[in-house]
Design a protein around this motif. Structure first.
Motif, PDB file in Angstrom:
ATOM      1  N   VAL A   1       0.862  -1.187   0.000  1.00 37.33           N
ATOM      2  CA  VAL A   1       0.000   0.000   0.000  1.00 37.33           C
ATOM      3  C   VAL A   1       0.899   1.238   0.000  1.00 37.33           C
ATOM      4  CG1 VAL A   1      -1.818   1.247   1.217  1.00 37.33           C
ATOM      5  CG2 VAL A   1      -1.821  -1.267   1.212  1.00 37.33           C
ATOM      6  N   PRO A   2       0.757   2.121  -1.013  1.00 35.91           N
ATOM      7  CA  PRO A   2       1.642   3.285  -1.131  1.00 35.91           C
ATOM      8  C   PRO A   2       1.484   4.290   0.017  1.00 35.91           C
ATOM      9  CG  PRO A   2       0.468   2.886  -3.191  1.00 35.91           C
ATOM     10  CD  PRO A   2      -0.166   2.020  -2.140  1.00 35.91           C
ATOM     11  N   ALA A   3       2.512   5.117   0.188  1.00 37.80           N
ATOM     12  CA  ALA A   3       2.486   6.192   1.183  1.00 37.80           C
ATOM     13  C   ALA A   3       1.283   7.097   0.935  1.00 37.80           C
ATOM     14  CB  ALA A   3       3.776   7.003   1.110  1.00 37.80           C
ATOM     15  N   ASN A   4       0.727   7.644   1.998  1.00 39.53           N
ATOM     16  CA  ASN A   4      -0.413   8.568   1.965  1.00 39.53           C
ATOM     17  C   ASN A   4      -1.709   7.947   1.461  1.00 39.53           C
ATOM     18  OD1 ASN A   4       1.044  10.926   2.892  1.00 39.53           O
ATOM     19  ND2 ASN A   4       2.055  10.867   0.905  1.00 39.53           N
ATOM     20  N   THR A   5      -1.797   6.615   1.512  1.00 39.74           N
ATOM     21  CA  THR A   5      -3.014   5.938   1.075  1.00 39.74           C
ATOM     22  C   THR A   5      -3.388   4.838   2.061  1.00 39.74           C
ATOM     23  OG1 THR A   5      -1.980   4.173  -0.240  1.00 39.74           O
ATOM     24  CG2 THR A   5      -2.366   6.289  -1.355  1.00 39.74           C
ATOM     25  N   ARG A   6      -4.552   4.259   1.823  1.00 39.57           N
ATOM     26  CA  ARG A   6      -4.951   3.043   2.522  1.00 39.57           C
ATOM     27  C   ARG A   6      -5.714   2.180   1.524  1.00 39.57           C
ATOM     28  NH1 ARG A   6      -8.764   6.758   5.654  1.00 39.57           N
ATOM     29  NH2 ARG A   6     -10.766   6.323   4.690  1.00 39.57           N
ATOM     30  N   PHE A   7      -5.703   0.887   1.735  1.00 40.14           N
ATOM     31  CA  PHE A   7      -6.307  -0.091   0.835  1.00 40.14           C
ATOM     32  C   PHE A   7      -7.837  -0.009   0.878  1.00 40.14           C
ATOM     33  CE2 PHE A   7      -7.847  -4.562   0.291  1.00 40.14           C
ATOM     34  CZ  PHE A   7      -7.533  -4.700  -1.053  1.00 40.14           C
ATOM     35  N   VAL A   8      -8.457  -0.102  -0.308  1.00 42.02           N
ATOM     36  CA  VAL A   8      -9.924  -0.075  -0.420  1.00 42.02           C
ATOM     37  C   VAL A   8     -10.399  -1.421  -0.948  1.00 42.02           C
ATOM     38  CG1 VAL A   8     -11.926   1.074  -1.443  1.00 42.02           C
ATOM     39  CG2 VAL A   8      -9.880   2.400  -0.883  1.00 42.02           C
ATOM     40  N   LEU A   9     -10.883  -2.261  -0.055  1.00 44.84           N
ATOM     41  CA  LEU A   9     -11.321  -3.603  -0.414  1.00 44.84           C
ATOM     42  C   LEU A   9     -12.503  -3.594  -1.378  1.00 44.84           C
ATOM     43  CD1 LEU A   9     -11.070  -6.667   0.025  1.00 44.84           C
ATOM     44  CD2 LEU A   9     -12.592  -6.408   1.987  1.00 44.84           C
TER      45      LEU A   9
ATOM     46  N   LEU B   1     -10.185  -6.201  -6.626  1.00 47.94           N
ATOM     47  CA  LEU B   1     -10.562  -7.572  -6.949  1.00 47.94           C
ATOM     48  C   LEU B   1     -10.606  -8.381  -5.668  1.00 47.94           C
ATOM     49  CD1 LEU B   1     -10.969  -9.660  -9.309  1.00 47.94           C
ATOM     50  CD2 LEU B   1      -8.542 -10.167  -9.038  1.00 47.94           C
ATOM     51  N   LEU B   2     -11.633  -9.189  -5.495  1.00 46.04           N
ATOM     52  CA  LEU B   2     -11.710 -10.042  -4.306  1.00 46.04           C
ATOM     53  C   LEU B   2     -10.525 -10.987  -4.256  1.00 46.04           C
ATOM     54  CD1 LEU B   2     -15.490 -10.980  -4.189  1.00 46.04           C
ATOM     55  CD2 LEU B   2     -14.265  -9.334  -2.778  1.00 46.04           C
ATOM     56  N   GLY B   3     -10.042 -11.242  -3.056  1.00 41.89           N
ATOM     57  CA  GLY B   3      -8.964 -12.200  -2.878  1.00 41.89           C
ATOM     58  C   GLY B   3      -7.675 -11.615  -2.338  1.00 41.89           C
ATOM     59  N   TRP B   4      -7.545 -10.288  -2.288  1.00 38.92           N
ATOM     60  CA  TRP B   4      -6.344  -9.690  -1.705  1.00 38.92           C
ATOM     61  C   TRP B   4      -6.287 -10.050  -0.222  1.00 38.92           C
ATOM     62  CZ3 TRP B   4      -2.478  -7.749  -4.468  1.00 38.92           C
ATOM     63  CH2 TRP B   4      -2.731  -7.299  -5.760  1.00 38.92           C
ATOM     64  N   SER B   5      -5.088 -10.255   0.288  1.00 35.56           N
ATOM     65  CA  SER B   5      -4.907 -10.669   1.677  1.00 35.56           C
ATOM     66  C   SER B   5      -5.104  -9.542   2.682  1.00 35.56           C
ATOM     67  CB  SER B   5      -3.503 -11.269   1.859  1.00 35.56           C
ATOM     68  OG  SER B   5      -2.511 -10.275   1.623  1.00 35.56           O
ATOM     69  N   CYS B   6      -5.159  -8.300   2.253  1.00 37.94           N
ATOM     70  CA  CYS B   6      -5.292  -7.162   3.167  1.00 37.94           C
ATOM     71  C   CYS B   6      -6.736  -6.915   3.554  1.00 37.94           C
ATOM     72  CB  CYS B   6      -4.750  -5.890   2.512  1.00 37.94           C
ATOM     73  SG  CYS B   6      -2.964  -5.837   2.456  1.00 37.94           S
ATOM     74  N   ALA B   7      -6.915  -6.450   4.764  1.00 34.30           N
ATOM     75  CA  ALA B   7      -8.230  -6.026   5.230  1.00 34.30           C
ATOM     76  C   ALA B   7      -8.516  -4.626   4.705  1.00 34.30           C
ATOM     77  CB  ALA B   7      -8.261  -6.024   6.758  1.00 34.30           C
ATOM     78  N   ASN B   8      -9.786  -4.283   4.616  1.00 28.34           N
ATOM     79  CA  ASN B   8     -10.169  -2.943   4.208  1.00 28.34           C
ATOM     80  C   ASN B   8      -9.501  -1.917   5.127  1.00 28.34           C
ATOM     81  OD1 ASN B   8     -11.684  -1.163   2.530  1.00 28.34           O
ATOM     82  ND2 ASN B   8     -13.059  -0.815   4.239  1.00 28.34           N
TER      83      ASN B   8
ATOM     84  N   SER C   1      -6.383  -1.126   5.243  1.00 29.32           N
ATOM     85  CA  SER C   1      -4.997  -1.421   5.628  1.00 29.32           C
ATOM     86  C   SER C   1      -4.149  -0.203   5.294  1.00 29.32           C
ATOM     87  CB  SER C   1      -4.475  -2.647   4.886  1.00 29.32           C
ATOM     88  OG  SER C   1      -5.127  -3.814   5.337  1.00 29.32           O
ATOM     89  N   PRO C   2      -3.267   0.211   6.219  1.00 28.18           N
ATOM     90  CA  PRO C   2      -2.517   1.460   6.050  1.00 28.18           C
ATOM     91  C   PRO C   2      -1.342   1.335   5.080  1.00 28.18           C
ATOM     92  CG  PRO C   2      -1.851   0.386   8.064  1.00 28.18           C
ATOM     93  CD  PRO C   2      -2.977  -0.432   7.501  1.00 28.18           C
TER      94      PRO C   2
ATOM     95  N   LEU D   1      -7.126   4.624  -1.279  1.00 23.93           N
ATOM     96  CA  LEU D   1      -7.742   5.916  -1.010  1.00 23.93           C
ATOM     97  C   LEU D   1      -6.668   6.877  -0.526  1.00 23.93           C
ATOM     98  CD1 LEU D   1     -11.016   6.913   0.147  1.00 23.93           C
ATOM     99  CD2 LEU D   1      -9.291   7.400   1.868  1.00 23.93           C
ATOM    100  N   HIS D   2      -6.623   8.062  -1.114  1.00 17.41           N
ATOM    101  CA  HIS D   2      -5.670   9.113  -0.708  1.00 17.41           C
ATOM    102  C   HIS D   2      -6.124   9.651   0.649  1.00 17.41           C
ATOM    103  CE1 HIS D   2      -3.680  12.865  -0.298  1.00 17.41           C
ATOM    104  NE2 HIS D   2      -3.697  13.272  -1.551  1.00 17.41           N
ATOM    105  N   ASN D   3      -5.313   9.453   1.681  1.00 16.89           N
ATOM    106  CA  ASN D   3      -5.696   9.918   3.014  1.00 16.89           C
ATOM    107  C   ASN D   3      -4.839  11.074   3.494  1.00 16.89           C
ATOM    108  OD1 ASN D   3      -3.323   8.632   3.635  1.00 16.89           O
ATOM    109  ND2 ASN D   3      -4.216   7.092   4.963  1.00 16.89           N
ATOM    110  N   GLY D   4      -4.066  11.662   2.592  1.00 16.48           N
ATOM    111  CA  GLY D   4      -3.220  12.790   2.963  1.00 16.48           C
ATOM    112  C   GLY D   4      -3.957  14.107   2.904  1.00 16.48           C
ATOM    113  N   THR D   5      -3.255  15.169   3.233  1.00 16.62           N
ATOM    114  CA  THR D   5      -3.849  16.501   3.187  1.00 16.62           C
ATOM    115  C   THR D   5      -3.265  17.342   2.059  1.00 16.62           C
ATOM    116  OG1 THR D   5      -2.223  17.282   4.787  1.00 16.62           O
ATOM    117  CG2 THR D   5      -4.334  16.522   5.657  1.00 16.62           C
TER     118      THR D   5
END
Length: 117
Positions: free
Chosen positions: A37-45, A49-56, A58-59, A84-88
Protein backbone atom coordinates in the motif's frame (compact mmCIF):
# COMPACT_ATOMS: atom_id res chain seq x y z
CA UNK A 1 0.19 -1.70 -14.53
CA UNK A 2 -1.98 1.32 -15.18
CA UNK A 3 -3.61 3.99 -13.05
CA UNK A 4 -5.12 5.94 -15.95
CA UNK A 5 -2.99 8.95 -14.86
CA UNK A 6 -5.69 10.26 -12.55
CA UNK A 7 -5.24 13.46 -10.53
CA UNK A 8 -5.90 12.34 -6.98
CA UNK A 9 -7.32 14.69 -4.37
CA UNK A 10 -7.59 13.87 -0.65
CA UNK A 11 -10.39 11.35 -0.15
CA UNK A 12 -10.19 10.19 -3.77
CA UNK A 13 -9.81 6.56 -4.79
CA UNK A 14 -7.05 5.49 -7.17
CA UNK A 15 -7.64 2.22 -9.01
CA UNK A 16 -4.69 0.28 -10.41
CA UNK A 17 -5.31 -2.28 -13.12
CA UNK A 18 -2.62 -4.97 -13.16
CA UNK A 19 -2.33 -7.03 -16.34
CA UNK A 20 -0.16 -10.13 -16.19
CA UNK A 21 0.79 -12.99 -18.49
CA UNK A 22 2.87 -16.14 -18.52
CA UNK A 23 5.27 -15.56 -21.42
CA UNK A 24 7.22 -18.71 -20.57
CA UNK A 25 6.93 -22.06 -22.30
CA UNK A 26 6.17 -23.84 -19.01
CA UNK A 27 3.16 -23.66 -16.69
CA UNK A 28 3.60 -21.26 -13.77
CA UNK A 29 2.25 -22.60 -10.48
CA UNK A 30 1.34 -20.79 -7.28
CA UNK A 31 1.40 -17.39 -9.02
CA UNK A 32 1.26 -14.55 -6.49
CA UNK A 33 0.86 -10.82 -7.05
CA UNK A 34 2.31 -8.65 -4.28
CA UNK A 35 1.45 -5.00 -3.65
CA UNK A 36 2.57 -2.65 -0.88
CA UNK A 37 0.00 0.00 0.00
CA UNK A 38 1.64 3.29 -1.13
CA UNK A 39 2.49 6.19 1.18
CA UNK A 40 -0.41 8.57 1.97
CA UNK A 41 -3.01 5.94 1.08
CA UNK A 42 -4.95 3.04 2.52
CA UNK A 43 -6.31 -0.09 0.84
CA UNK A 44 -9.92 -0.07 -0.42
CA UNK A 45 -11.32 -3.60 -0.41
CA UNK A 46 -14.71 -2.73 -1.95
CA UNK A 47 -13.14 -1.45 -5.19
CA UNK A 48 -10.39 -4.09 -5.47
CA UNK A 49 -10.56 -7.57 -6.95
CA UNK A 50 -11.71 -10.04 -4.31
CA UNK A 51 -8.96 -12.20 -2.88
CA UNK A 52 -6.34 -9.69 -1.70
CA UNK A 53 -4.91 -10.67 1.68
CA UNK A 54 -5.29 -7.16 3.17
CA UNK A 55 -8.23 -6.03 5.23
CA UNK A 56 -10.17 -2.94 4.21
CA UNK A 57 -8.38 0.28 5.23
CA UNK A 58 -5.00 -1.42 5.63
CA UNK A 59 -2.52 1.46 6.05
CA UNK A 60 0.42 2.54 3.91
CA UNK A 61 3.26 0.03 4.05
CA UNK A 62 0.94 -2.99 4.35
CA UNK A 63 1.87 -5.89 2.08
CA UNK A 64 -1.10 -7.31 0.18
CA UNK A 65 -0.96 -10.60 -1.75
CA UNK A 66 -3.33 -11.98 -4.37
CA UNK A 67 -3.08 -15.64 -5.34
CA UNK A 68 -3.52 -15.90 -9.11
CA UNK A 69 -3.24 -19.70 -9.16
CA UNK A 70 -1.75 -21.57 -12.10
CA UNK A 71 -1.01 -19.96 -15.49
CA UNK A 72 -0.45 -22.09 -18.58
CA UNK A 73 2.03 -20.82 -21.18
CA UNK A 74 0.48 -17.79 -22.88
CA UNK A 75 -2.26 -17.40 -20.25
CA UNK A 76 -3.20 -13.88 -19.18
CA UNK A 77 -5.14 -12.27 -16.40
CA UNK A 78 -5.80 -8.99 -14.67
CA UNK A 79 -6.32 -7.73 -11.15
CA UNK A 80 -7.58 -4.51 -9.61
CA UNK A 81 -5.97 -2.88 -6.56
CA UNK A 82 -7.58 0.26 -5.13
CA UNK A 83 -6.29 2.79 -2.61
CA UNK A 84 -7.74 5.92 -1.01
CA UNK A 85 -5.67 9.11 -0.71
CA UNK A 86 -5.70 9.92 3.01
CA UNK A 87 -3.22 12.79 2.96
CA UNK A 88 -3.85 16.50 3.19
CA UNK A 89 -1.59 17.56 0.33
CA UNK A 90 -3.27 18.04 -3.02
CA UNK A 91 -2.61 17.12 -5.75
CA UNK A 92 -0.32 14.27 -4.80
CA UNK A 93 1.81 11.91 -6.85
CA UNK A 94 1.41 8.40 -5.51
CA UNK A 95 3.89 5.80 -6.69
CA UNK A 96 2.85 2.15 -6.66
CA UNK A 97 4.95 -0.92 -7.37
CA UNK A 98 3.61 -4.41 -8.04
CA UNK A 99 5.55 -7.69 -8.13
CA UNK A 100 4.59 -11.09 -9.47
CA UNK A 101 6.21 -14.45 -8.92
CA UNK A 102 5.52 -18.16 -8.89
CA UNK A 103 6.81 -21.38 -7.41
CA UNK A 104 8.73 -22.05 -10.64
CA UNK A 105 12.30 -20.98 -11.35
CA UNK A 106 12.11 -17.79 -13.41
CA UNK A 107 14.99 -17.15 -15.82
CA UNK A 108 13.90 -13.53 -16.44
CA UNK A 109 13.19 -11.69 -13.18
CA UNK A 110 13.42 -8.32 -14.96
CA UNK A 111 9.80 -8.54 -16.14
CA UNK A 112 8.29 -9.38 -12.72
CA UNK A 113 8.01 -5.81 -11.37
CA UNK A 114 6.18 -2.70 -12.59
CA UNK A 115 5.79 0.79 -11.14
CA UNK A 116 3.53 3.70 -11.88
CA UNK A 117 3.28 7.11 -10.30
Amino acid sequence: MSDAKQALLPGGVLIYTIAYANISTITATNVRITETVPANTRFVLAQSLLGWSCANNSPAGSTCVLNAGTLAPGARGSAVFAVLHNGTTSPLIITDTVKIGSANVDVNLANNTASVG
